[in-house]
Design a protein around this motif. Structure first.
Motif, PDB file in Angstrom:
ATOM      1  N   ALA A 270       0.830  -1.211   0.000  1.00 45.61           N
ATOM      2  CA  ALA A 270       0.000   0.000   0.000  1.00 45.61           C
ATOM      3  C   ALA A 270       0.862   1.257   0.000  1.00 45.61           C
ATOM      4  O   ALA A 270       0.523   2.262  -0.635  1.00 45.61           O
ATOM      5  CB  ALA A 270      -0.924  -0.005   1.219  1.00 45.61           C
ATOM      6  N   LEU A 271       1.997   1.189   0.708  1.00 48.43           N
ATOM      7  CA  LEU A 271       2.902   2.336   0.758  1.00 48.43           C
ATOM      8  C   LEU A 271       3.513   2.600  -0.623  1.00 48.43           C
ATOM      9  O   LEU A 271       3.582   3.754  -1.085  1.00 48.43           O
ATOM     10  CB  LEU A 271       4.013   2.068   1.781  1.00 48.43           C
ATOM     11  N   ILE A 272       3.937   1.533  -1.295  1.00 50.27           N
ATOM     12  CA  ILE A 272       4.517   1.674  -2.636  1.00 50.27           C
ATOM     13  C   ILE A 272       3.485   2.243  -3.611  1.00 50.27           C
ATOM     14  O   ILE A 272       3.812   3.059  -4.483  1.00 50.27           O
ATOM     15  CB  ILE A 272       5.041   0.313  -3.130  1.00 50.27           C
ATOM     16  N   ARG A 273       2.229   1.850  -3.441  1.00 52.37           N
ATOM     17  CA  ARG A 273       1.164   2.316  -4.334  1.00 52.37           C
ATOM     18  C   ARG A 273       0.652   3.706  -3.973  1.00 52.37           C
ATOM     19  O   ARG A 273      -0.218   4.248  -4.627  1.00 52.37           O
ATOM     20  CB  ARG A 273      -0.005   1.320  -4.290  1.00 52.37           C
ATOM     21  N   GLY A 274       1.168   4.266  -2.877  1.00 53.45           N
ATOM     22  CA  GLY A 274       0.742   5.593  -2.453  1.00 53.45           C
ATOM     23  C   GLY A 274      -0.609   5.627  -1.775  1.00 53.45           C
ATOM     24  O   GLY A 274      -1.263   6.681  -1.706  1.00 53.45           O
ATOM     25  N   GLU A 275      -1.045   4.479  -1.235  1.00 57.85           N
ATOM     26  CA  GLU A 275      -2.368   4.392  -0.604  1.00 57.85           C
ATOM     27  C   GLU A 275      -2.296   4.412   0.919  1.00 57.85           C
ATOM     28  O   GLU A 275      -3.327   4.557   1.584  1.00 57.85           O
ATOM     29  CB  GLU A 275      -3.061   3.091  -1.041  1.00 57.85           C
ATOM     30  N   PHE A 276      -1.114   4.267   1.467  1.00 57.30           N
ATOM     31  CA  PHE A 276      -0.983   4.150   2.921  1.00 57.30           C
ATOM     32  C   PHE A 276      -1.013   5.536   3.556  1.00 57.30           C
ATOM     33  O   PHE A 276      -0.131   6.351   3.330  1.00 57.30           O
ATOM     34  CB  PHE A 276       0.322   3.442   3.276  1.00 57.30           C
ATOM     35  N   ASN A 277      -2.052   5.809   4.337  1.00 58.55           N
ATOM     36  CA  ASN A 277      -2.167   7.067   5.067  1.00 58.55           C
ATOM     37  C   ASN A 277      -2.932   6.802   6.363  1.00 58.55           C
ATOM     38  O   ASN A 277      -3.276   5.652   6.679  1.00 58.55           O
ATOM     39  CB  ASN A 277      -2.865   8.142   4.217  1.00 58.55           C
ATOM     40  N   TRP A 278      -3.208   7.867   7.111  1.00 66.33           N
ATOM     41  CA  TRP A 278      -3.855   7.707   8.403  1.00 66.33           C
ATOM     42  C   TRP A 278      -5.256   7.111   8.264  1.00 66.33           C
ATOM     43  O   TRP A 278      -5.640   6.216   9.032  1.00 66.33           O
ATOM     44  CB  TRP A 278      -3.922   9.041   9.131  1.00 66.33           C
ATOM     45  N   GLN A 279      -6.029   7.566   7.285  1.00 71.97           N
ATOM     46  CA  GLN A 279      -7.380   7.042   7.104  1.00 71.97           C
ATOM     47  C   GLN A 279      -7.354   5.564   6.723  1.00 71.97           C
ATOM     48  O   GLN A 279      -8.188   4.778   7.168  1.00 71.97           O
ATOM     49  CB  GLN A 279      -8.108   7.860   6.016  1.00 71.97           C
ATOM     50  N   PHE A 280      -6.379   5.197   5.885  1.00 76.02           N
ATOM     51  CA  PHE A 280      -6.212   3.796   5.484  1.00 76.02           C
ATOM     52  C   PHE A 280      -5.936   2.927   6.710  1.00 76.02           C
ATOM     53  O   PHE A 280      -6.560   1.878   6.911  1.00 76.02           O
ATOM     54  CB  PHE A 280      -5.056   3.707   4.480  1.00 76.02           C
ATOM     55  N   LEU A 281      -5.015   3.375   7.560  1.00 72.04           N
ATOM     56  CA  LEU A 281      -4.636   2.609   8.745  1.00 72.04           C
ATOM     57  C   LEU A 281      -5.773   2.562   9.757  1.00 72.04           C
ATOM     58  O   LEU A 281      -6.074   1.502  10.331  1.00 72.04           O
ATOM     59  CB  LEU A 281      -3.393   3.226   9.383  1.00 72.04           C
ATOM     60  N   LYS A 282      -6.444   3.698   9.964  1.00 76.44           N
ATOM     61  CA  LYS A 282      -7.539   3.753  10.938  1.00 76.44           C
ATOM     62  C   LYS A 282      -8.704   2.863  10.513  1.00 76.44           C
ATOM     63  O   LYS A 282      -9.251   2.102  11.322  1.00 76.44           O
ATOM     64  CB  LYS A 282      -8.016   5.196  11.098  1.00 76.44           C
ATOM     65  N   GLY A 283      -9.093   2.945   9.219  1.00 82.38           N
ATOM     66  CA  GLY A 283     -10.195   2.122   8.734  1.00 82.38           C
ATOM     67  C   GLY A 283      -9.883   0.636   8.835  1.00 82.38           C
ATOM     68  O   GLY A 283     -10.740  -0.165   9.230  1.00 82.38           O
ATOM     69  N   SER A 284      -8.653   0.261   8.506  1.00 84.35           N
ATOM     70  CA  SER A 284      -8.248  -1.145   8.594  1.00 84.35           C
ATOM     71  C   SER A 284      -8.271  -1.629  10.043  1.00 84.35           C
ATOM     72  O   SER A 284      -8.726  -2.745  10.339  1.00 84.35           O
ATOM     73  CB  SER A 284      -6.844  -1.327   8.009  1.00 84.35           C
ATOM     74  N   ALA A 285      -7.781  -0.784  10.955  1.00 81.19           N
ATOM     75  CA  ALA A 285      -7.747  -1.155  12.374  1.00 81.19           C
ATOM     76  C   ALA A 285      -9.156  -1.310  12.943  1.00 81.19           C
ATOM     77  O   ALA A 285      -9.429  -2.246  13.714  1.00 81.19           O
ATOM     78  CB  ALA A 285      -6.963  -0.108  13.159  1.00 81.19           C
ATOM     79  N   MET A 286     -10.073  -0.411  12.571  1.00 82.60           N
ATOM     80  CA  MET A 286     -11.443  -0.487  13.089  1.00 82.60           C
ATOM     81  C   MET A 286     -12.160  -1.732  12.563  1.00 82.60           C
ATOM     82  O   MET A 286     -12.902  -2.389  13.297  1.00 82.60           O
ATOM     83  CB  MET A 286     -12.218   0.775  12.697  1.00 82.60           C
ATOM     84  N   GLN A 287     -11.931  -2.061  11.280  1.00 85.14           N
ATOM     85  CA  GLN A 287     -12.535  -3.265  10.721  1.00 85.14           C
ATOM     86  C   GLN A 287     -11.977  -4.515  11.418  1.00 85.14           C
ATOM     87  O   GLN A 287     -12.719  -5.455  11.717  1.00 85.14           O
ATOM     88  CB  GLN A 287     -12.265  -3.338   9.223  1.00 85.14           C
TER      89      GLN A 287
END
Length: 438
Positions: A270-287
């Motif tokens: 996700a980091l290489i694709r430029g998708e890794f950010n705070w919202q990405f991490l927060k949403g994944s953690a909540m799920q």
């Protein structure tokens, strides 16, 4: 310890019937399975042993949640949650169209291949079906695939995560049955691929010999530069699969350690694709928190209930009933499969594993059968439960993203041929156990 109300005089048979009946009534009332099992466990613990028996429940729960291997469950769930939010699945689907575009039914076959790779990355089912429902289903419907075939491929392919390592179902079975999860992963690999191959065979036969099931292949010229760009979509997913499963099979890492490697791999992708950010991490953690919370609560309730029932002598009672059916081990295993299939139509697989395996696995060992082989049978059976009406979760996952003109009835009817294919795979596993314990 003095019981608050004496139910010991009933005997284990009537007590079992009352326990089961109470669970059914509470489940029909809409109470979640986790709280039903915990409440029934508390009622029978107090009825048999009095207030001091609560310590029995708490000690069983502590043993369940204190297992080191259990750490791998939230890690694999987190990996799947990250996949849900990244574009890895879409790139993977696009890359495989280089193969799928050359044969009739190619997009359906392509969808099954993507399902296998996604299953080998995370072992989670719900998110995979939703992803394929958003990516593959619209494309198949737009190209003129038979609607039933398209629906069945998405649901059945998306459910392969129950069989193909690193399956969460295998992990929970290993925890419950005290069986090596590495051995389970090794045993389930070939049966999982056999099941996927049955799906592919069904798609190809239907596409070529049943008119209207699939459109003819479209031979479009793809420039070399575009082919190279599409092939890049295969690199990161296959790299994650190689590191996760390769580290387990090579003995480099335990399942728990490999799950952490998988999370790191998907996060890096996700980091290489430029998708890794705070919202990405927060949403994944909540799920992850929501999914693991459900698994833990069901585990707590089921563990408590099995602990109390075991103290009542219930496990020996049920074991005696099952082994008394026949002196042929295969007949006893078939009865167990029938029980699991019926339970799978109504209960969550986590609850089924935790409620039945403490009873079934000792019987399997007593019969001289391999509990690893039985674990693969269990997962194959649970794979069927994901599709089976009336509560097959795969249908509800797809319904949440399917076009509005596709009803739940349409989805369940579309799944019937794939349930039959799963039954064939289960029969092959029953009569050719070498597929798993090779």
């Amino acid at each position: 310890m003095q019981a608050l109300f004496d139910i010991t005089a009933l005997g284990i048979g009537p007590a079992t019937a009352i326990m089961f009946g109470l669970m059914v009534v509470l489940l029909l009332s809409g109470m979640p399975l986790a709280f039903v099992t915990l409440l029934v466990a508390l009622v029978f613990a107090l009825g048999f042993y009095g207030p001091m028996s609560v310590t029995i429940i708490t000690s069983r729960i502590y043993t369940f949640v204190n297992s080191f291997i259990f750490v791998s469950v939230p890690m694999f769930v987190l990996m799947a949650a990250m996949l849900d939010r990244s574009g890895v699945a879409r790139d993977l689907f696009d890359a495989l169209k280089l193969i799928g575009g050359r044969i009739r039914g190619g997009v359906a076959v392509q969808t099954i291949f993507v399902s296998v790779i996604l299953a080998a990355m995370s072992g989670i089912i719900g998110g995979e079906i939703v992803l394929l429902g958003l990516i593959a289903l619209p494309q198949m419907l737009r190209q003129g695939y038979d609607r039933s075939l398209a629906i069945g491929v998405v649901c059945a392919g998306g459910s392969l995560g129950a069989m193909i390592p690193p399956s969460i179902v295998l992990i929970m079975y290993g925890l419950t049955a005290n069986v090596s999860i590495g051995d389970l992963f090794t045993a389930a690999f070939v049966p999982g691929l056999v099941l996927a191959s049955l799906y592919v065979t069904y798609v190809l036969v239907s596409s070529y010999f049943r008119p209207g099931m699939a459109p003819p292949p479209v031979h479009e010229h793809i420039p070399t530069s575009e082919k190279l760009r599409l092939l890049k979509g295969l690199f990161l997913p296959l790299l994650v699969v190689t590191f996760v499963l390769g580290s387990i099979y090579a003995g480099i890492a335990s399942v728990t350690e490999a799950s952490a490697v998988g999370v790191a791999g998907v996060a890096l992708s996700a980091l290489i694709r430029g998708e890794f950010n705070w919202q990405f991490l927060k949403g994944s953690a909540m799920q992850t928190l929501a999914t693991c919370g459900m698994i833990v609560w069901i585990g707590i309730g089921a563990t408590a209930l099995v602990g109390v029932y075991n103290l009542m002598g219930g496990i020996h009672f049920v074991g005696g009933l099952i082994t008394g059916i026949s002196d042929k081990p295969i007949v006893i295993v078939l009865v167990m499969m029938a029980i699991l299939f019926v339970l799978g139509a109504f209960l969550d697989w986590v609850g089924i594993a935790l409620l039945t395996m403490p009873i079934f696995v000792p019987i399997i060992k007593q019969l001289g059968l391999d509990p690893v082989w039985f674990g693969v049978l269990f997962c194959m059976n649970m794979q069927m439960s994901f599709l089976s009406p009336p509560f097959g979760p795969a249908a509800f996952y797809l319904k949440s993203v399917a076009p509005s003109d596709i009803s739940l009835g349409d989805i369940f009817r579309s799944l019937l041929p794939f349930i039959a294919l799963q039954a064939i795979a289960l029969a092959l596993m029953l009569f050719f156990p070498g597929m798993a314990v090779y």
